[in-house]
Design a protein around this motif. Structure first.
Motif, PDB file in Angstrom:
ATOM      1  N   UNK A  26      -5.385  -3.379   7.445  1.00 36.17           N
ATOM      2  CA  UNK A  26      -4.306  -3.119   6.496  1.00 36.17           C
ATOM      3  C   UNK A  26      -4.857  -2.555   5.183  1.00 36.17           C
ATOM      4  N   UNK A  27      -5.902  -3.217   4.630  1.00 39.55           N
ATOM      5  CA  UNK A  27      -6.445  -2.797   3.333  1.00 39.55           C
ATOM      6  C   UNK A  27      -6.999  -1.376   3.444  1.00 39.55           C
ATOM      7  N   UNK A  28      -7.716  -1.131   4.530  1.00 38.54           N
ATOM      8  CA  UNK A  28      -8.306   0.189   4.753  1.00 38.54           C
ATOM      9  C   UNK A  28      -7.199   1.241   4.859  1.00 38.54           C
ATOM     10  N   UNK A  29      -6.154   0.839   5.626  1.00 36.58           N
ATOM     11  CA  UNK A  29      -5.028   1.745   5.823  1.00 36.58           C
ATOM     12  C   UNK A  29      -4.370   2.078   4.486  1.00 36.58           C
ATOM     13  N   UNK A  30      -4.226   1.030   3.645  1.00 36.76           N
ATOM     14  CA  UNK A  30      -3.595   1.232   2.335  1.00 36.76           C
ATOM     15  C   UNK A  30      -4.465   2.121   1.458  1.00 36.76           C
ATOM     16  N   UNK A  31      -5.777   1.893   1.524  1.00 35.80           N
ATOM     17  CA  UNK A  31      -6.692   2.704   0.715  1.00 35.80           C
ATOM     18  C   UNK A  31      -6.619   4.159   1.144  1.00 35.80           C
ATOM     19  N   UNK A  32      -6.516   4.339   2.452  1.00 39.58           N
ATOM     20  CA  UNK A  32      -6.422   5.705   2.961  1.00 39.58           C
ATOM     21  C   UNK A  32      -5.149   6.376   2.463  1.00 39.58           C
TER      22      UNK A  32
ATOM     23  N   UNK B 266      -3.528   5.645  -0.170  1.00 37.16           N
ATOM     24  CA  UNK B 266      -3.680   5.865  -1.613  1.00 37.16           C
ATOM     25  C   UNK B 266      -4.486   7.146  -1.866  1.00 37.16           C
ATOM     26  N   UNK B 267      -5.552   7.288  -1.074  1.00 34.89           N
ATOM     27  CA  UNK B 267      -6.400   8.465  -1.225  1.00 34.89           C
ATOM     28  C   UNK B 267      -5.603   9.738  -0.904  1.00 34.89           C
ATOM     29  N   UNK B 268      -4.836   9.611   0.149  1.00 28.11           N
ATOM     30  CA  UNK B 268      -3.989  10.727   0.576  1.00 28.11           C
ATOM     31  C   UNK B 268      -3.039  11.130  -0.556  1.00 28.11           C
ATOM     32  N   UNK B 269      -2.442  10.098  -1.141  1.00 24.75           N
ATOM     33  CA  UNK B 269      -1.469  10.343  -2.212  1.00 24.75           C
ATOM     34  C   UNK B 269      -2.162  11.013  -3.411  1.00 24.75           C
ATOM     35  N   UNK B 270      -3.361  10.467  -3.753  1.00 24.99           N
ATOM     36  CA  UNK B 270      -4.107  11.014  -4.886  1.00 24.99           C
ATOM     37  C   UNK B 270      -4.487  12.473  -4.643  1.00 24.99           C
ATOM     38  N   UNK B 271      -4.850  12.731  -3.410  1.00 28.00           N
ATOM     39  CA  UNK B 271      -5.256  14.094  -3.061  1.00 28.00           C
ATOM     40  C   UNK B 271      -4.094  15.052  -3.237  1.00 28.00           C
TER      41      UNK B 271
END
Ligand code: ADP
Length: 805
Positions: A559-565, A567-572
């Motif tokens: 879950x945490x990894x998925x959320x981080x991903x 987040x990264x996607x959104x930031x990108x």
């Protein structure tokens, strides 16, 4: 001399009317009472030390020795405790019939003695020789007594029957033959006696093979079980009976004139025949002879039967013994209250590391048993008569290699005598050490598995070969919000998030059916609504034959990894948008700035013209100087705006080249002379190394921009230091190199500075947008060329562009 110590007993023995003779184990007389002396005509003292055989006729000696020997080796005698009739021999050589009973006596020092009690048989008959008939009766009785004793003395019935046959000749007949049925149905001659030794040997060698012939009286008796008596047998009959010429010869040699073939019968079975033959013409068997013969055959049959039964019993015993010996379990027999090993079979022997057990007590043979409480167990069985059944009893044996623990399943069973009392304990046990160790190993493995799965940070599940759930660990339950019971079978499906359920269910069972490994990313949703993202994977478990027994799988909470991903996607996305917005802004801004700047330049130029028209007084000179300064700043502004416009043009892919035939050397000279004043201001001496003409088809304006950029950078970052410019061609690749001796570029920045807005210096010390090199590279690459930077030896940067023509 060993005599009873007790005077009273000695006197009692002396006073008995029966003769008592005691012999030691060597058969020597150690005591004879007074009656014995009287009976045999010796003084008791004379008898001491003599062999027992002095008291019997010589023909008895062999049977006596055999019986005595048998008693000594086996402690068995068939005469013990019985009263039999036998012949006695007096000192004066006269024979007499005696009634004899034997017993044994073991002295406290362990020595064995044989005690014979004797009484003369019908002494009045013997004493009265006048009555011939009575003497004959007496003879017959003695004969029978002798034969009976012989038959009783040995279990080797063939040898015994031979002795009896010899006894019968010549007393009862001229020839005596005994034939018996073997156990396999054949007829065998076991005894042959003839008063003429020559004829006896003829009989021995020939007669056997005619026995089975139908007309032979022996065969008839064996078939019918009835006696056959023939008298006055003539030559005619012999001829009829003979199977062939040589048989007839044998018969003639024998000259049988009368014969009796009697069955040897016991328990209504005919065991064989005994034949008595008279060879004297005219001589016949008297009635008494017939009765005597019948009695003899009855006793012989009994003896054979007994011997056979005994042999059978012994064989049975041996069979049982070897069966026990080879049994696949440890078997032992402990006898008596001291628990002494009487028997221990092979396996028991092996289990006890080959110790000698038989003859020893448990304490002596296995001293370890005491401390382990095993002796107590066996003793209790002996004491109470209650069997003990033990499962997986650990037995610790000390061996030369150290202590060894065995695990046994076994029974201690009381052995009872005929009176029902416990006489010993039978041990029946088999080793289960291997099974127990194997089981313990499994238990340890299982414990390990539980510990691991209980503490594993990932969810673990086990399924059967069909993919249905059989086990889940606590972490799995926590992620799924289900109990192991709820997860069992296909219950686990409830853990899946509604949006993933159908897909994962399909993926899972398809993989299981196709015997494939499983790998998927999906969500669990607990009944309370908590969602977690999982990476699930499973591999097949196989048995030793390679077939799949089930699957072992894990679910990892990502879950945490998925959320981080996410987040990264959104930031990108945000970043890309910001860059686009910036580029858009730059493009719009530079366009918007261009128009007022153009107007500003027109006005500045008009101002300049106006100022120069107004003559050269002091005031207008100052105005002109200001206007010139304004113009320079406008030029700078225009350059910056051009640069920004270039950036947005290139970013939008709108860099269009206008190639024309041109000379790179000429261009470089032009730029150098254009910047000669500024280069001088910057204190940069320029060295040009230029090939006369390096020609190609390039965009002249853009190539000018490239060289200008490199020269202005060399000036900016290499102030006060010389600048070398070189134009040439490597093979067919024209190049321009601008070398300065300025601040140089740290190696880690050398690649980066060709990027958009990338700088390796601070904005306070060196003004700039970080776009020049980026634009330069875009232009060079659009021409199919390359640009690179290297350190100048001794400090500074050295930029080289290489072009294709
Ligand atoms: P600007 O010069 O406007 O910063 P450029 O794209 O021309 O932008 O150069 C990018 C960066 O490369 C500069 O900021 C500077 O750090 C470095 N650089 C370029 N040319 C040189 C040079 N000749 N000597 C040292 N540094 C240089």
């Amino acid at each position: 001399m060993d005599v009873p110590h007790d005077i009273e007993v000695a006197r009692l023995l002396e006073g008995l009317p029966d003769a008592i003779v005691v012999a030691d184990s060597a058969g020597r007389i150690v005591y004879a009472n007074r009656a014995a002396g009287r009976l045999f005509g010796w003084s008791p003292e004379e008898l001491l030390g003599k062999s027992l055989t002095v008291l019997m006729p010589p023909r008895w000696h062999a049977a006596h020795q055999a019986g005595f020997h048998r008693y000594l080796t086996t402690h068995e005698t068939r005469l013990l405790g019985r009263t039999i009739q036998a012949s006695g021999l007096r000192k004066d050589g006269r024979e007499m019939g005696v009634e004899l009973s034997l017993s044994t006596f073991r002295q406290s020092d362990g020595r064995d003695f044989i005690v014979a009690t004797l009484r003369e048989l019908a002494p009045q008959v013997v004493l009265d020789p006048a009555s011939a008939a009575e003497r004959a009766t007496q003879d017959r009785l003695a004969f029978l007594a002798e034969a009976g004793a012989l038959l009783d003395a040995s279990l080797d019935y063939a040898a015994t029957l031979q002795l009896v046959a010899r006894l019968a000749v010549p007393r009862l007949a001229d020839c005596c033959l005994v034939d018996i049925f073997e156990e396999n149905g054949a007829i065998r001659r076991v005894a042959t006696a003839h008063r003429d030794p020559e004829k006896e040997s003829v009989l021995r060698t020939t007669e056997d093979r005619y026995l089975a012939q139908g007309e032979h009286p022996a065969a008839t008796v064996l078939r019918t079980g009835a006696p056959v008596l023939h008298e006055d047998i003539t030559d005619e009959i012999w001829a009829r009976m003979a199977r062939d010429e040589s048989h007839l010869q044998v018969i003639r040699a024998l000259q049988p004139h009368s014969w009796m073939f009697l069955p040897l019968t016991t328990r209504s079975r005919t065991l064989g025949t005994v034949a008595f033959v008279l060879s004297e013409p005219g001589r016949r068997f008297s009635t008494e002879d017939q009765v005597l013969a019948q009695e003899l055959s009855r006793r012989a049959a009994l003896a054979i039967d007994n011997a056979r039964l005994y042999t059978e019993a012994r064989r049975e015993r041996e069979r049982l013994y070897s069966l026990f010996m080879q049994a696949p379990a440890a078997i032992a027999i402990l006898r008596g209250p001291e628990l002494r090993y009487e028997f221990s079979n092979r396996l028991n022997q092996e289990l006890t590391q080959g110790r000698t057990l038989v003859g020893k007590t448990v304490d002596e043979a296995l001293p370890e048993f005491e401390a382990q409480g095993l002796r107590e167990v066996i003793e209790r069985v002996y004491r109470t008569g209650e069997p003990f059944v033990g499962k997986e009893i650990p037995i610790i044996l000390s061996t030369p290699a150290g202590e060894k623990t065995l695990f046994m399943n076994g029974i201690y069973h009381p052995l009872r005598g005929e009176d029902g009392l416990v006489e010993g304990v039978m041990v029946f046990a088999y080793e289960v050490t291997e099974q127990i160790l194997a089981r313990r190993q499994v238990e340890v493995a299982e414990r390990l598995f539980r510990t691991l799965t209980n503490h594993a940070p990932v969810g673990i599940f086990l399924t059967n070969a069909d993919g249905d759930c059989e086990f889940v660990n606590p972490r799995w339950c926590e992620l799924a919000g289900l109990s192991p019971e709820e997860a069992a079978g296909r219950g686990w499906v409830r853990s899946l998030h509604p949006e993933d359920a159908e897909r994962v269910f399909r993926e899972w069972y398809e993989a299981a059916q196709a015997r494939r490994a499983f790998e998927s990313r999906y969500r669990f949703q607990t009944p309370q609504g908590r969602v977690s993202w999982l990476q699930g994977s499973a591999v097949a478990l196989r048995d030793s034959s390679g077939s799949i027994t089930g699957y072992l799988g894990t679910v990892t909470d990502i879950t945490a990894q998925q959320e981080a991903e996410a987040e990264r996607e959104r930031l990108l996305t945000d970043l890309k948008q910001a860059v686009r917005q910036r580029d858009d802004f730059l493009s719009i801004a530079s366009h918007e700035l261009k128009t007022p700047l153009t107007t500003l330049r027109i006005h500045v130029e008009m101002l300049e013209r106006m100022a120069s028209r107004q003559g050269m007084d002091g005031a207008s000179e100052r105005v002109r100087t200001k206007v010139e300064k304004i113009e320079r700043q406008v030029t700078r502004l225009e350059d910056l705006i051009h640069m920004l416009l270039d950036v947005s043009r290139i970013t939008q892919g709108r860099l269009e080249l206008e190639r024309e035939e041109m000379d790179l050397s000429e261009l470089v000279r032009e730029v150098a002379s254009r910047f000669s004043e500024e280069l001088e201001d910057a204190g940069c001496a320029v060295h040009l190394t230029v090939r006369p003409s390096v020609r190609g088809r390039w965009d002249h304006g853009r190539m000018d921009q490239v060289v200008t950029n490199l020269v202005t950078n060399a000036m900016k970052y290499g102030k006060g230091k010389p600048v070398d410019i070189e134009v040439g061609a490597f093979e067919d690749h024209p190049y321009v190199r601008v070398v300065d001796h300025g601040i140089g570029i740290p190696p880690e920045d050398q690649a980066r500075i060709f990027g958009k807005f990338e700088r390796a210096v601070s904005g306070q010390r060196y003004s700039g947008l970080g776009l020049g090199l980026w634009i330069t590279r875009q232009i060079v690459e659009a021409h199919g060329g390359t640009i690179r930077v290297e350190d100048t030896p001794g400090g500074g940067a050295s930029f080289t562009i290489e072009l294709a023509r």
